[in-house]
Design an enzyme around this catalytic site. Sequence first.
Site, mmCIF file in Angstrom:
data_model
loop_
_atom_site.group_PDB
_atom_site.id
_atom_site.type_symbol
_atom_site.label_atom_id
_atom_site.label_comp_id
_atom_site.label_asym_id
_atom_site.label_seq_id
_atom_site.Cartn_x
_atom_site.Cartn_y
_atom_site.Cartn_z
ATOM 1 N N PRO A 150 0.754 -1.307 -0.380
ATOM 2 C CA PRO A 150 -0.227 -0.382 0.068
ATOM 3 C C PRO A 150 0.795 1.255 0.019
ATOM 4 O O PRO A 150 0.220 1.840 0.777
ATOM 5 C CB PRO A 150 -1.124 -0.077 1.528
ATOM 6 C CG PRO A 150 -0.304 -1.144 1.879
ATOM 7 C CD PRO A 150 0.797 -2.408 1.270
ATOM 8 N N CYS A 151 1.391 1.767 -1.528
ATOM 9 C CA CYS A 151 2.423 2.597 -0.976
ATOM 10 C C CYS A 151 1.494 3.791 -1.227
ATOM 11 O O CYS A 151 2.062 4.754 -0.866
ATOM 12 C CB CYS A 151 3.483 2.656 -2.339
ATOM 13 S SG CYS A 151 2.034 2.652 -3.904
#
Length: 164
Positions: free
Chosen positions: A133-134
């Site tokens: 989850p950047c």
Amino acid sequence: MEYINEYVSPLGKILLASDGHALTGLWFEGQKYFAAKLDPDHEEKNLPVFARTAEWLALYFDGKNPAFMPPLTLKGTPFQKEVWEAMLTIPFGQTTTYAKIAAQIAENRGLASMSAQAVGNAVAHNPISVIIPCHRVVGTDGSLTGYAGGIEKKEWLLAMERQA
């Protein structure tokens, strides 16, 4: 040999890549660094890992926090992998900063400090968007700094997670 498949999300088409066993890439169509780590010698194929990833994505885009993870193989430098693994620990619906990830890595390495800018570069080159989850990494002041998929997608993903 690498294999590809396509998933259609509420935010547009997503290209999936696999080594035949694990997911090696997930990119929004047209994003920065699109398919950057994809082997030029690849073919389209239906694989169990793509079905598992599609199941994960369907739950996620339905506003749920999937209770499982498709198998992942990270292709990058040791530093990039360390940053990507740190992102995997960011809880659904929450955010962290580049500086906090840098401090965590510095502590793990026994260093006094680590460059948040270097972390930002590794975050930008994340080859498995959404699942790693950047989009949950923000600026120190909470600002929604760059996202390879586009700021509007980052805003949408974060808003969806907050509403879940």
